[in-house]
Enzyme design. Sequence first.
Site, mmCIF file in Angstrom:
data_model
loop_
_atom_site.group_PDB
_atom_site.id
_atom_site.type_symbol
_atom_site.label_atom_id
_atom_site.label_comp_id
_atom_site.label_asym_id
_atom_site.label_seq_id
_atom_site.Cartn_x
_atom_site.Cartn_y
_atom_site.Cartn_z
ATOM 1 C CD GLU A 43 -2.784 1.086 2.516
ATOM 2 O OE1 GLU A 43 -3.757 1.849 2.566
ATOM 3 O OE2 GLU A 43 -2.561 0.222 3.392
ATOM 4 C CE LYS A 113 -7.498 1.335 2.718
ATOM 5 N NZ LYS A 113 -6.301 1.693 3.540
ATOM 6 C CB CYS A 149 -4.754 -2.108 3.454
ATOM 7 S SG CYS A 149 -4.109 -2.446 5.124
ATOM 8 C CB SER A 175 -1.242 -4.701 7.868
ATOM 9 O OG SER A 175 -1.768 -5.220 9.066
ATOM 10 C CE LYS A 181 -3.188 -5.942 12.350
ATOM 11 N NZ LYS A 181 -2.414 -4.697 12.226
ATOM 12 C CG MET A 287 25.377 1.267 29.559
ATOM 13 S SD MET A 287 24.192 0.061 28.932
ATOM 14 C CE MET A 287 24.655 -1.389 29.899
ATOM 15 N N GLY A 290 21.076 -2.124 34.955
ATOM 16 C CA GLY A 290 19.767 -2.748 35.068
ATOM 17 C C GLY A 290 19.306 -3.376 33.774
ATOM 18 C CG ASN A 369 12.586 13.636 40.159
ATOM 19 O OD1 ASN A 369 12.626 12.439 39.913
ATOM 20 N ND2 ASN A 369 11.478 14.248 40.544
ATOM 21 C CB THR A 393 16.831 2.680 29.069
ATOM 22 O OG1 THR A 393 16.878 3.488 30.249
ATOM 23 C CG2 THR A 393 18.094 2.893 28.253
ATOM 24 C CE LYS A 508 6.485 12.335 35.971
ATOM 25 N NZ LYS A 508 7.124 11.331 36.868
#
Length: 537
Positions: A43, A113, A149, A175, A181, A287, A290, A369, A393, A508
Amino acid sequence: MTVKVAIAQINSTVGDLAGNRSKIAEFSRRAAEQGADIVLTPELSLVGYPPEDLLLRDSFYAKTAQTLDELVIDLSGLKDVHVIVGHPVEKDGLRFNAASVLLNGRISGTYYKHDLPNATVFDEKRYFLSADLPLVFDVKGTKFGVNICEDTWFSHAPACAAEAGAQVLLVPNGSPFHMNKQHLRVDVMHANVTVHGMSLVYANLVGGQDELIFDGNSFVLDQQGTMRAQLQHCVEDLQIIEFKDGQPINGTIVEQSSVEAQVYKALVLGVRDYIGKNGFPGALIGMSGGVDSALTLAVAVDALGADKVRAIMMPSPYTAEISLVDSRDMVKRVGVRYDEIGINDCFEAFNRTLAAEFKGLPQDTTEENIQARIRGTILMALSNKHGAIVLTTGNKSEMAVGYCTLYGDMAGGFAVLKDIAKTLVYRLCAYRNTVADVIPDRILTRAPSAELRPDQTDQDSLPPYDVLDAIMQMYMEENQSGAEIIAAGYRKEDVARITHLIKINEYKRRQSPVGIRVTHRAFGRDWRYPITSKFRE
């Protein structure tokens, strides 16, 4: 007489009309060399998918039309090869999502379409009008129809193609991937296409486009609905399928991998294409020792190569020695450049600067923080200076409940794990270690911690991740109510707390980097909740 149909599972780039034209021509020539009579591309293959508001610009349609004409000329030497190309069309002020049949130096037919998706990540009714005319053409005595589609997710357009005489339905697709899926696609194609006695050729796009991953996995069903061919997951591919009297008589089915393997490969593709298509020279990763940073590093190295990835460890007074040891161990295993930049001096400088303001007040998340924001500032400074993009991360569980710091660990350009729940993070790490042992065992077995205060663990602030992830999935992905979740066996206190945190942390998430989508509902295009809202269930 048999007809050979080629599925060209290609990776188009949005807006790269010249590059996409070249790729379509290349795959078409390769298919023609193998005797293909028809080449089916995905598509909007000429312009990439989804182009979003580029589709509101007249110049985009003009350039597309010009490029399509050029492609017609490019392919004119492929005698009697029907190449189906997806592209937008502007006609008399009306705009359509189209697929044209290119044949012997001309456009022999164009299909518009019918069913325009306008839910989850799709907004096609914003851009296109629906049309209702079938396109069926004859190749060596077999009649082929075209749908696009979403048409095949409903019954109308396939029924029209069948009524017009189609024996085989050719379906260009854009898709996007989410877990499981592929099974859903096949089930829907059974219900809407093969029920009419038509075979199906399903050509899906492959590649990363911002948060979306297109996984390929193109396939062929015969008139009884049996799978006769399937292409590869998350890589470009080309396969020729031969048809006789409308039935496929050959084909290769690629073995299906585990869900974890599929998701991991989708993450790799997403990182590779986001960084490659946007022209970044490499990636930076903070890094921590963790599991989240370990998985992000593994994905980045597999996507880009070790030479394009740099890992930075930024220890604070609360960083455990084993975090340093484990980080050093992992970067050695994957072979990336690794540096340690301590933040103690910066942290002390902030504390001195704010001492008068904070006098008499206890330490709390403010100081935690500050450490995260120092690290974010360092990573972004390195990114500005050297050009590499910062890969954040944080995972989906943390994003859901706001267990993350604005302008701190959320600072960066691309969020690899944004749609990966914490429990899935561990499963993906386990999968990656079956390929090669790159993530140290202790990273996978020690209690997760932000290490922003003494002896801290995530579970000081959050329920166990198996509980958090289950409630998040039911509430956020499945739209279940709090009462339904409690009825499923979860504690009322946990449900109330987690759903409350999801609601109050929308501000956030709205400021977080774009990230890869792997579930059927991610915190991105298909999550649109107001920041300001007084609604309570």
